[in-house]
Every structure is written in structure tokens, then in C-alpha cells.
Scaffold this motif. Structure first.
Motif, PDB file in Angstrom:
ATOM      1  N   ARG A 115       6.522  -3.914  -5.049  1.00 56.46           N
ATOM      2  CA  ARG A 115       6.239  -2.955  -3.973  1.00 56.46           C
ATOM      3  C   ARG A 115       7.485  -2.105  -3.738  1.00 56.46           C
ATOM      4  NH1 ARG A 115       1.441  -3.773  -1.556  1.00 56.46           N
ATOM      5  NH2 ARG A 115       0.482  -5.847  -1.619  1.00 56.46           N
ATOM      6  N   ILE A 116       7.280  -0.811  -3.692  1.00 55.10           N
ATOM      7  CA  ILE A 116       8.401   0.107  -3.495  1.00 55.10           C
ATOM      8  C   ILE A 116       8.063   1.081  -2.366  1.00 55.10           C
ATOM      9  CG2 ILE A 116       9.178  -0.093  -5.872  1.00 55.10           C
ATOM     10  CD1 ILE A 116       7.410   3.073  -4.732  1.00 55.10           C
ATOM     11  N   LEU A 125       2.344  -4.046 -11.918  1.00 57.25           N
ATOM     12  CA  LEU A 125       1.921  -2.958 -11.033  1.00 57.25           C
ATOM     13  C   LEU A 125       3.074  -2.619 -10.091  1.00 57.25           C
ATOM     14  CD1 LEU A 125      -0.245  -1.044  -9.869  1.00 57.25           C
ATOM     15  CD2 LEU A 125      -1.016  -2.948  -8.417  1.00 57.25           C
ATOM     16  N   ILE A 126       3.546  -1.381 -10.167  1.00 59.31           N
ATOM     17  CA  ILE A 126       4.596  -0.892  -9.276  1.00 59.31           C
ATOM     18  C   ILE A 126       3.930   0.038  -8.278  1.00 59.31           C
ATOM     19  CG2 ILE A 126       6.784   0.354  -9.127  1.00 59.31           C
ATOM     20  CD1 ILE A 126       7.302  -0.474 -12.049  1.00 59.31           C
ATOM     21  N   SER A 127       3.844  -0.402  -7.045  1.00 57.89           N
ATOM     22  CA  SER A 127       2.991   0.270  -6.063  1.00 57.89           C
ATOM     23  C   SER A 127       3.772   0.803  -4.874  1.00 57.89           C
ATOM     24  CB  SER A 127       1.917  -0.705  -5.555  1.00 57.89           C
ATOM     25  OG  SER A 127       1.153  -0.112  -4.526  1.00 57.89           O
ATOM     26  N   GLY A 128       3.507   2.073  -4.576  1.00 53.31           N
ATOM     27  CA  GLY A 128       3.970   2.640  -3.322  1.00 53.31           C
ATOM     28  C   GLY A 128       3.144   2.095  -2.171  1.00 53.31           C
ATOM     29  N   PRO A 129       3.422   2.522  -0.939  1.00 55.73           N
ATOM     30  CA  PRO A 129       2.703   2.001   0.227  1.00 55.73           C
ATOM     31  C   PRO A 129       1.223   2.384   0.197  1.00 55.73           C
ATOM     32  CG  PRO A 129       4.731   3.134   0.872  1.00 55.73           C
ATOM     33  CD  PRO A 129       4.490   3.469  -0.559  1.00 55.73           C
ATOM     34  N   THR A 130       0.340   1.395   0.173  1.00 50.03           N
ATOM     35  CA  THR A 130      -1.103   1.631   0.217  1.00 50.03           C
ATOM     36  C   THR A 130      -1.749   0.580   1.115  1.00 50.03           C
ATOM     37  OG1 THR A 130      -1.912   0.146  -1.512  1.00 50.03           O
ATOM     38  CG2 THR A 130      -0.963   2.241  -2.240  1.00 50.03           C
ATOM     39  N   ASN A 131      -3.028   0.812   1.438  1.00 47.22           N
ATOM     40  CA  ASN A 131      -3.809  -0.174   2.178  1.00 47.22           C
ATOM     41  C   ASN A 131      -4.656  -1.035   1.250  1.00 47.22           C
ATOM     42  OD1 ASN A 131      -2.964   0.679   4.779  1.00 47.22           O
ATOM     43  ND2 ASN A 131      -4.356   2.431   4.651  1.00 47.22           N
ATOM     44  N   LEU A 132      -4.446  -0.922  -0.053  1.00 49.87           N
ATOM     45  CA  LEU A 132      -5.271  -1.633  -1.025  1.00 49.87           C
ATOM     46  C   LEU A 132      -4.738  -3.041  -1.270  1.00 49.87           C
ATOM     47  CD1 LEU A 132      -5.684   1.222  -3.667  1.00 49.87           C
ATOM     48  CD2 LEU A 132      -7.225   0.635  -1.783  1.00 49.87           C
ATOM     49  N   THR A 133      -5.662  -3.929  -1.613  1.00 52.18           N
ATOM     50  CA  THR A 133      -5.287  -5.283  -2.017  1.00 52.18           C
ATOM     51  C   THR A 133      -5.081  -5.294  -3.522  1.00 52.18           C
ATOM     52  OG1 THR A 133      -6.663  -6.169  -0.246  1.00 52.18           O
ATOM     53  CG2 THR A 133      -5.976  -7.712  -1.958  1.00 52.18           C
TER      54      THR A 133
END
Length: 399
Positions: free
Chosen positions: A250-251, A232-240
Motif C-alpha cells: 500500500r502506497i 499488487l502496489i495500490s494507491g488509496p482505494t476503498n476496494l478489498t
């Protein structure tokens, strides 16, 4: 039907404990092997002997009792479980799980399992509606834990409201669904991009979009449930992030995301580009905060790389799935992206429709393949949309 499946049932202390006896009886009739773990509080309501008689397996209550086998008890049970059911689940147990506390046999074992976990809460209405309890429940949901929602009615304390343990029939139905989940992506490696990107203007300000990441995280969670190895390549989120990811990257910026996709490209068979990547970035970054003046401020923007387009040029036999979130000309725009980016198919949604925009738990999508075929779907939970997408990917993998 399920003679080769084991369900581990964690029983915590509450008046609804007796209903779990019926759950065990129903599962045994389906051929399920059942192991029971009871908290000390649960044994105050129903004796371990009752559960032992129905499950036909010894019941574990104490981490420090004499072992019945030479296996490490909590690890052995954690590995055996195809589904780990907690019924009833008290506010206390839910809170421990949400905060990583493992101080008894039940919480220790559920912490060690990679099985699908199903939680059936039961408690007083006011406790269930308490913001702390709801926060803990939401944390677990975001992590990929499954829930059987409590029912409304008269509670043991005399209050009327939500908090009753779901019926044994409902709980068993949910267990059966989880036992029946296809493992059709086992051994497959998938990249999923999710969330927004942030393009910095100065140390304080940035350009971004309204993406919450919920769709990408739902796809990741369901792909894991179906046996996939997920990066999973994830931008800024509030999700767990969901449990049991192969890798979490994390990017922040579109360039970060492009670099992460390229770095992980070779070892994956499927790339699902559900992230909302910024098309533009400020041409010049100021390393000091830009001060307000009496004049207007103009910011010149440069194009970011189109990640899906770049991947489409080198994908060869890999499967590439794109997303199109539009406010107008949905079909025309989405079809153009399929051809331009060499996508196997695209998931298109109209942001102007209620229940299909950013930040909600549902979506309304159309899937368009490279032959131009369009399949329309009604409003569904994002988890359901995720499985529709994964079903289509599974068919392509079988080619």
C-alpha cells in the motif's frame, strides 16, 4: 472431460437444497469428482444419504464426527478442490464468509481453500436486497469470489422477486467455466499498480485524481486465477484486495509507488502500470495546515517521476504495459507514450465515453502495440478487459 478435477460443494440450509442434487448429477456425468459438505441446517431439508448416493463419496456434516480418513478433514477437502461451490448459499453463510467467521465444517473449509470459489445465493427477496447482505456480497466479490446470480420468480414463501437459486444448468455452466480457466500464467511473476496517488499539500489537503483502482484490481484478480504470482502496489482505494496475492504494497504518493516498483522490479517478469499516478506534486509541503486568508493561494508544483518511463529505460527483456486515460487525441497520445516509455503495448481509453471512465465496472479500450497496430474492443466488464490484457501478455511471454 474433467475426470482429474474435484469440486467440493458446500450445501447450506434452504428449501432450494434439492436443486443441488441435480447439480451433482450433472457434474458426475462430466466426470467430475464431487465431495459434499452440509451444514446442520441443510440436513433438515435433505438427508446426507441422498448426496452421498449421487456423489459416490461420503458426506461431511460435523466437524467433530469420527473421521473417515486420517487426513485433517477440512484441510484435505480444501486442497482437493479445483472449484469450491456453495449452493444454495444462505444469507447466514455469506455473512460468515464476508466477516471471516469459521464455526462449522463448511465455513472452515472454504476459509482454508485456495480454489476458485463459486457462490450461488438463494433466499427471500427482502433478505437478498437487504443492504447488509448486499454489502457482504460486494465484499466477497471484491475479494475475488465468483457468484451465480439468483433468478427472479415465485419463491417458496409465496413472494415474487429475486432470490431463487439459479437453475442447475446455469450453475454447472459456471462451474465448467471455472474448471476450464487457463493456468497459462502459472510460475509467472507480475507487478500490477492500481488506484490513484495522493500528493500532500499540508496535513489536511492533497492533490489526487478520480481513479477507483477497479481496473488494476480486476487485472490482479484474473492474473491470480490464471496462476500468476501477483504483487499488487495500490494507491488509496476503498476496494478489498483479491485473495491469494503474493504481496500487497500500500502506497500513498507517486514517490512511494516508484520506490515500491523499483524494490520489486528484479523478481518480476511483467509490470502492468494501470495506476493513475499524479504527474505533479506540491513543491513545498507545509507541516501545518495552511490557513485561509483574504488573498488567493498559489501552489507551485514540481514534476513527479514518470514511473513507466523510468522502468522502460531499464526493463531489458521484461514486459511493460502502460495505460493511457485521455479526453482528447487518444490514439496520438497513446502512440507517443508507447515509443517514449518503451512499452510493449498500451491500453488506451477515452474518459469521455460512457462506461469507460473512472469508478465504473466497465471499460472501452484500444490496445496499441509498439509496431503501431491498434485493436479496438467494445464495452466490456473490467474483468473481461483484464483477460484481454493477460491474453496479450501470455503471447508475449511465449516469444
Amino acid at each position: 472431460m474433467f475426470k482429474d478435477k474435484t469440486v467440493v460443494i458446500g450445501v447450506s440450509g434452504g428449501i432450494a437444497v434439492y436443486k443441488t442434487l441435480d447439480v451433482i448429477s450433472r457434474l458426475k456425468k462430466l466426470g467430475v469428482n464431487v465431495n459434499v459438505i452440509m451444514t446442520k441446517s441443510a440436513t433438515e431439508f435433505v438427508t446426507p444419504l441422498s448426496f452421498q448416493s449421487l456423489s459416490q463419496n461420503y458426506v461431511v456434516c460435523d466437524m467433530f464426527e469420527d473421521p473417515k480418513t486420517w487426513d485433517v478433514e477440512h484441510i484435505s477437502l480444501a486442497k482437493k478442490a479445483a472449484v469450491f461451490l456453495i449452493a444454495p448459499a444462505t444469507a447466514n453463510v455469506i455473512g460468515k464468509m464476508a466477516n471471516g467467521i469459521a464455526d462449522d465444517m463448511l465455513t472452515t473449509t472454504v476459509m482454508a481453500t485456495k480454489a476458485k470459489v463459486l457462490i450461488a445465493p438463494a433466499m427471500n427477496t427482502n433478505m437478498y436486497e437487504n443492504p447488509v447482505v448486499q454489502r457482504n456480497i460486494n465484499t466477497l466479490k471484491e475479494l475475488g469470489y465468483n457468484f451465480v446470480e439468483p433468478e427472479s420468480g415465485r419463491l417458496a414463501c409465496g413472494d415474487i422477486g429475486r432470490g431463487k437459486l439459479a437453475t442447475p444448468e446455469t450453475i454447472v455452466d459456471e462451474v465448467v467455466k471455472l474448471l476450464s480457466t487457463k493456468q497459462d500464467l502459472k510460475g509467472k511473476s507480475i507487478i500490477i499498480t492500481a488506484g490513484p496517488t495522493m500528493e500532500s499539500i499540508d496535513p489536511v489537503r492533497f492533490i489526487s485524481n478520480r481513479s477507483s483502482g477497479k481496473m488494476g484490481y480486476a487485472i490482479a484478480s484474473q492474473a491470480i486465477n490464471r496462476g500468476a504470482d501477483v504483487t499488487l502496489i495500490s494507491g488509496p482505494t476503498n476496494l478489498t484486495p483479491p485473495q491469494n496475492l503474493k504481496k500487497l504494497v500500500r502506497i500513498e504518493s507517486a514517490k512511494d509507488m516508484y520506490d515500491a516498483v523499483i524494490e520489486n522490479f528484479d523478481e518480476n517478469q511483467v509490470i502492468i502500470k494501470s495506476a493513475a499516478v499524479a504527474d505533479y506534486k506540491p513543491k513545498d509541503y507545509s507541516d501545518k495546515k495552511i490557513k485561509k486568508s483574504n488573498d488567493d493561494l498559489s501552489i507551485e508544483l514540481d514534476r513527479n517521476k514518470d514511473i513507466a518511463y523510468e522502468i522502460g529505460k531499464i526493463k531489458k527483456d521484461k514486459i511493460l504495459v502502460g495505460f493511457a486515460a485521455e479526453t482528447n487525441d487518444l490514439i496520438e497520445n497513446a502512440k507517443g507514450k508507447v515509443q517514449k516509455k518503451n512499452l510493449d503495448f498500451i491500453v488506451a481509453n477515452d474518459l469521455t465515453k460512457e462506461g469507460a471512465g473512472f469508478g465504473v465496472d466497465t471499460n472501452i479500450v484500444k490496445i496499441i502495440d509498439k509496431q503501431g497496430n491498434i485493436t479496438e474492443y467494445p464495452k466490456m466488464k473490467k474483468e473481461e478487459v483484464a483477460n484481454v490484457i493477460l491474453d496479450k501478455i501470455t503471447m508475449l511471454l511465449k516469444r
